[in-house]
Design an enzyme around this catalytic site. Structure first.
Site, mmCIF file in Angstrom:
data_model
loop_
_atom_site.group_PDB
_atom_site.id
_atom_site.type_symbol
_atom_site.label_atom_id
_atom_site.label_comp_id
_atom_site.label_asym_id
_atom_site.label_seq_id
_atom_site.Cartn_x
_atom_site.Cartn_y
_atom_site.Cartn_z
ATOM 1 N N PHE A 370 0.723 -1.116 -0.078
ATOM 2 C CA PHE A 370 -0.097 -0.048 0.082
ATOM 3 C C PHE A 370 0.783 1.315 0.144
ATOM 4 C CE2 PHE A 370 -2.060 -3.244 2.854
ATOM 5 C CZ PHE A 370 -2.895 -3.730 1.535
ATOM 6 N N CYS A 371 1.913 1.152 -0.646
ATOM 7 C CA CYS A 371 2.995 2.637 -0.793
ATOM 8 C C CYS A 371 3.453 2.768 0.776
ATOM 9 C CB CYS A 371 2.028 3.756 -1.718
ATOM 10 S SG CYS A 371 1.905 3.171 -3.237
#
Length: 427
Positions: A370-371
C-alpha cells in the site's frame, strides 16, 4: 458470478447507476462490490454532473476574452474558493491545484526554505517519506500518546543549543494502511511550541471527516480529488503563502510568469497560486472537486461518520471471527480509525485471495504493501508475532469503505472471504 467484465456500460448507463446509502450519491456498476476506496474512491454524481454541465463551455482559463473563457475562468477561481472554504483555509492561505496528494507534497518539498529540517514518522505513505531532502525520521509509535511524546522530544533536541533552523513537521491525518487517526491537533501544538510548522497529508482524512486547517492550527494540508469522490486528476496544497511566494515556481512556463524578457534570466514570476500552476490548469478536475466539497458541506457529516463507523465495526468484528485472519494495527485495537482495514491471512498469499474475491464474487479489494512499505512490513511482522504464526505474510489485504458502501456489501465480503479461506487452495 461473472469472472470477467465482458462489456462496458455507456456513459448514460453508468450515470444512472447510483449505489444506495445516505449522503452524496456515487456512481457504480450493478453486481460489483467496490471495497477499495482507500486507493481511489468512486465518482460522486455531483462531480460527474458538474463536469458534464461545464463541458460545452470548456475553453482556456485566464486571459481569454471570449465568453467561454470568461466562464471557465470564473468556474476555476470559484472552485479554488470552494475547496479553500471546505478545509477552513485562512485569509492569507493559498489554495494551489495539483495533480494529487503526492504532487502537493512534492510541491511543498520544493518550496521549503533551504536548510529546513523535516520531521516525520517512519509509518508514512511514500508520498510523505520520499520527497524530503533533510529529514529527521521518527520511529513508528505504539500509540497516539507516544507519537506526541516522540515529537516533543525530537523538537526539543533540534532546538537544544539555540538551533534556529526552519523545521517542518509532516504527518498523516489517517493511515492509509490501518485507517487509524493521528493526533493532529496535539502534534500541531507540539510543533508550535518549538517554533516549527506542520503539514498534514489529508488524503485519507478529508473523505471521511470534516477537516479545518485553521481549527487544527496546521500550516499546510494536502489532499487528492480521486480519494474524495472527484476522480478527474486534481488535488490541492493549501497553506501559508510566504514560503510559496518566496520559492521559485514548481514548474516553469506560461501562467507562472508575469513577464518574460529577451534573456532566460529576465523573468518576473507571478505571485499567488499562479506561481506554482504553470501551464493550462486542470479546470474539470478543479470544478469536480469543488462540486463534491459543496455537496459534502451540505451533508450531515456527523451522520455519515456514524454510519461509516457502524459498517467499520461490522467489518472488523467479522474479520476477527475468521480463523487465521489478523488485523494490522499501529496503535491499540480501540484506537479511533476510519473505514480502512488491512489484514493478513496465515499461510495464504494475499494476491491469491484477492483474485478469488474478484473472479468468483465480484468483490474488489487490494493486496500489497500500500505504498507504505516500511510500515506494512513492520505491521505484518507484529501481527505474525501476536498470533503465533511461524512466519509473517509478505503482503496484506486491504478493505476500505465510504459513501455508497452498505451492510450488504460488508456481509457479502465477509461471507466470500470465509468461503475462500475454508476452501483448500488449488494445487
Amino acid at each position: 458470478m461473472t469472472s470477467v467484465v465482458t462489456s462496458t456500460p455507456s456513459a448514460a448507463e453508468v450515470a444512472a447507476l447510483v449505489e444506495p446509502g445516505s449522503g452524496p450519491r456515487v456512481l457504480g456498476v450493478p453486481g460489483q462490490i467496490n471495497l477499495d476506496y482507500a486507493a481511489t474512491a468512486p465518482c460522486a454524481r455531483a462531480a460527474a454532473d458538474a463536469v458534464a454541465e461545464l463541458l460545452p463551455w470548456y475553453a482556456s482559463v485566464h486571459r481569454g476574452a471570449g465568453a467561454l473563457s470568461q466562464r471557465c475562468t470564473l468556474e476555476y477561481e470559484r472552485a479554488r474558493q470552494t475547496v479553500g472554504d471546505f478545509v477552513g483555509a485562512r485569509a492569507d492561505d493559498y489554495v494551489i491545484f495539483t495533480r494529487n496528494t503526492t504532487d502537493a507534497l512534492n510541491l511543498l518539498a520544493h518550496v521549503v526554505p533551504a536548510g529546513t529540517i523535516v520531521v516525520t514518522f517512519a509509518g508514512e505513505h511514500h508520498a510523505n517519506l520520499l520527497p524530503w531532502r533533510n529529514t529527521c525520521r521518527l520511529p513508528v509509535p505504539a500509540s497516539p500518546a507516544e507519537a506526541i511524546r516522540s515529537l516533543y522530544a525530537a523538537l526539543a533536541e533540534l532546538r537544544r543549543g539555540g538551533g534556529t533552523e526552519e523545521i517542518l513537521v509532516s504527518v498523516t491525518g489517517a493511515s492509509n494502511v490501518t485507517g487509524e487517526l493521528w493526533p493532529i491537533r496535539e502534534l500541531a501544538a507540539a510543533a508550535k511550541r518549538f517554533g516549527a510548522r506542520i503539514a498534514v497529508d489529508a488524503a485519507q482524512l478529508a473523505p471521511h471527516v470534516a477537516v479545518d486547517i485553521a481549527e487544527l492550527d496546521v500550516d499546510f494540508l494536502a489532499l487528492s480529488g480521486h480519494k474524495l469522490y472527484a476522480p478527474f486528476g486534481a488535488g490541492v496544497l493549501v497553506g501559508r503563502s510566504d514560503w510559496l511566494d518566496a520559492a521559485e515556481p514548481y514548474l516553469f512556463g506560461g501562467g507562472a510568469s508575469a513577464r518574460v524578457g529577451d534573456t532566460t534570466s529576465d523573468v518576473r514570476w507571478a505571485q499567488g497560486p499562479a506561481r506554482h500552476e504553470a501551464g493550462t490548469p486542470n479546470l474539470l478536475g478543479a470544478v469536480a472537486l469543488a462540486a463534491v466539497c459543496t455537496e459534502l458541506e451540505a451533508a450531515d457529516r456527523d451522520r455519515l461518520e456514524r454510519e461509516e463507523q457502524e459498517l467499520l465495526a461490522r467489518l472488523r468484528s467479522g474479520l476477527a471471527a475468521i480463523e487465521g485472519v489478523a488485523e494490522l494495527r499501529t496503535f491499540g485495537a480501540d484506537a479511533p480509525r476510519l473505514g480502512i482495514v488491512s489484514f493478513a491471512v496465515a499461510g495464504r498469499e494475499s494476491a491469491e485471495i484477492t483474485a478469488a474475491l474478484a473472479r468468483g464474487h465480484d468483490i474488489g479489494v487490494r493486496d500489497g504493501l500500500f505504498c507504505a512499505h516500511p510500515l506494512a512490513r513492520r505491521l505484518l511482522t507484529e501481527a505474525a508475532t501476536r498470533e503465533g504464526w511461524a512466519r509473517p505474510a509478505t503482503t496484506a489485504i486491504r478493505a476500505s469503505i465510504g459513501l455508497g458502501t452498505t451492510r450488504e456489501h460488508v456481509t457479502a465480503f465477509l461471507s466470500a472471504l470465509t468461503t475462500i479461506l475454508t476452501t483448500p487452495p488449488a494445487p
